[in-house]
Write an enzyme that holds these catalytic residues in place. Structure first.
Site, PDB file in Angstrom:
ATOM      1  N   HIS A  63       3.494  -7.201   2.234  1.00 49.91           N
ATOM      2  CA  HIS A  63       4.856  -7.163   1.683  1.00 49.91           C
ATOM      3  C   HIS A  63       5.721  -6.138   2.400  1.00 49.91           C
ATOM      4  O   HIS A  63       5.267  -5.054   2.782  1.00 49.91           O
ATOM      5  CB  HIS A  63       4.828  -6.950   0.175  1.00 49.91           C
ATOM      6  N   ASP A 176       3.199   2.231   1.415  1.00 49.62           N
ATOM      7  CA  ASP A 176       3.018   1.044   0.583  1.00 49.62           C
ATOM      8  C   ASP A 176       4.306   0.235   0.661  1.00 49.62           C
ATOM      9  O   ASP A 176       5.248   0.490  -0.069  1.00 49.62           O
ATOM     10  CB  ASP A 176       2.706   1.466  -0.859  1.00 49.62           C
ATOM     11  N   GLU A 208       7.371  -7.952  -3.585  1.00 49.00           N
ATOM     12  CA  GLU A 208       6.042  -7.756  -4.154  1.00 49.00           C
ATOM     13  C   GLU A 208       6.067  -6.734  -5.270  1.00 49.00           C
ATOM     14  O   GLU A 208       5.399  -6.894  -6.293  1.00 49.00           O
ATOM     15  CB  GLU A 208       5.066  -7.314  -3.057  1.00 49.00           C
ATOM     16  N   ASP A 231      -2.600  -4.376   2.269  1.00 41.75           N
ATOM     17  CA  ASP A 231      -1.814  -3.504   1.397  1.00 41.75           C
ATOM     18  C   ASP A 231      -2.424  -2.096   1.411  1.00 41.75           C
ATOM     19  O   ASP A 231      -3.220  -1.763   2.293  1.00 41.75           O
ATOM     20  CB  ASP A 231      -1.779  -4.078  -0.023  1.00 41.75           C
TER      21      ASP A 231
END
Length: 351
Positions: A63, A176, A208, A231
């Site tokens: 993402h 992240d 996300e 991720d």
């Protein structure tokens, strides 16, 4: 390694909260273009690069969005009230510098609140909540702020850049999941020189952090045979957390998800796990296994798409996730690249 870390720094330093991933998508598009046969952006904003093959199809999803803020209201004196976009822990927001992404371009601001000097005793005993905070851009009135290009709905992100720590660790915002984005770019670069049987879908997903939205729509359109989300995951190797709550550590390789959210999210396909573990063992690539009771990833949405897509997650162990000062070990980032590349090379032997 140097190219991988440079890519991570560029992606982390860029800005793109959920629903406003354009600048990240542009970086990803430029990075993927030389190494895929097709490159498209779907209606949701997901970026999909396709490297064609004659074997099974695999979706690698990472993402592009970061958690952030959005202007909810501008008061008469020009201070900005905001809502959180994504999962913030309120104390991490206090006293941060931010970038307000106006129609006239980004402008800096700071998050403020009532000073402790004038707080009542009961207020000092509890953390300041986000609803008690505001953003100060130096405006003198609502009209002044509006002239700067600020309006209701203007996105806001943290004003942080990547810096190096000791022993191969780096810190910055939005690892992240900009770590996953950098990994995907490097994987596709390395695959370009290899004889790969699989069709590889390299997907940068949107939104996300607010509901796995882009993963759901892109997986539906692609309907791959297998999927891996890339991720980050929380680290259990620093003060304030017990290993029983987070067993993985930095410096010990990438993480393969067996289950997350106590099975309410993803329970990984046993066949996918066998493929990843056997590949890592045969290539002497360090890895860790994780069973989590907390959050989920894009894989949760992907594996429930259509008739079901066998899936797992490869993650980078990250300290202080969902803060402006996340920390990763660059050796772990490289281990994730190595595991993905080696696994895709062997995919036709398993599927």
């Amino acid at each position: 390694m140097e190219q991988l870390i440079d890519s991570l720094k560029k992606l982390s330093n860029a800005h793109g909260i959920s629903g406003h991933e354009d600048s990240i998508r542009a970086i990803m598009e430029a990075g993927l273009k030389p190494y895929v046969d097709e490159l498209t952006t779907d209606k949701m904003g997901n970026l999909i690069g396709t490297k064609k093959g004659n074997g099974p199809s695999i979706m690698i999803a990472t993402h592009m969005d970061e958690i952030g803020l959005m202007v909810q209201y501008i008061d008469d004196k020009g201070f900005l009230k905001f809502v959180k976009i994504g999962g913030w822990f309120d104390p991490t927001l206090h006293s941060q510098r931010v970038m307000v992404h106006t129609s006239n371009g980004p402008i800096p601001g700071v998050i403020g609140s009532k000073p402790p000097h004038v707080m009542k005793d009961e207020d000092r005993k509890r953390p300041v909540r986000s609803e008690d905070m505001f953003i100060d851009v130096g405006a003198t009135s609502r009209e002044d702020a509006e002239k700067m290009g600020i309006s209701v709905g203007t996105p806001v992100s943290m004003d942080r850049e990547v810096v190096a720590l000791a022993n191969g660790k780096i810190t910055g915002k939005a690892f992240d999941n900009r770590a996953g984005c950098a990994i995907l770019l490097e994987v596709m670069r390395q695959l370009a020189d290899k004889d790969i049987k699989a069709t590889v879908y390299a997907v940068g997903t949107v939104q996300e952090e607010v509901g796995l939205k882009g993963a759901r729509t892109s997986a539906f359109s692609l309907d791959p045979d297998i999927a891996l989300a890339v991720d980050t995951t929380i680290s259990g190797d620093h003060p304030g957390i017990d290993k029983k709550d987070a067993a993985v550590e930095q410096g010990k390789g990438g993480v393969i998800t067996v289950a997350d959210a106590s099975g309410r999210g993803l329970i990984a396909s046993p066949h996918v796990l066998k493929w990843l573990k056997e590949t890592a063992d045969s290539k002497h690539i360090p890895y860790q296994l994780e069973v989590g009771d907390g959050g989920t990833t894009d894989a949760t949405a992907i594996h429930l798409t259509r008739a079901g897509i066998p899936s797992s997650v490869i993650s980078v162990v990250t300290r202080y996730i969902h803060s402006p000062v996340e920390v990763v070990d660059t050796a772990d980032v490289k281990a994730c690249v190595d595991l993905l590349v080696s696994s895709i090379e062997t995919i036709d032997k398993y599927f």
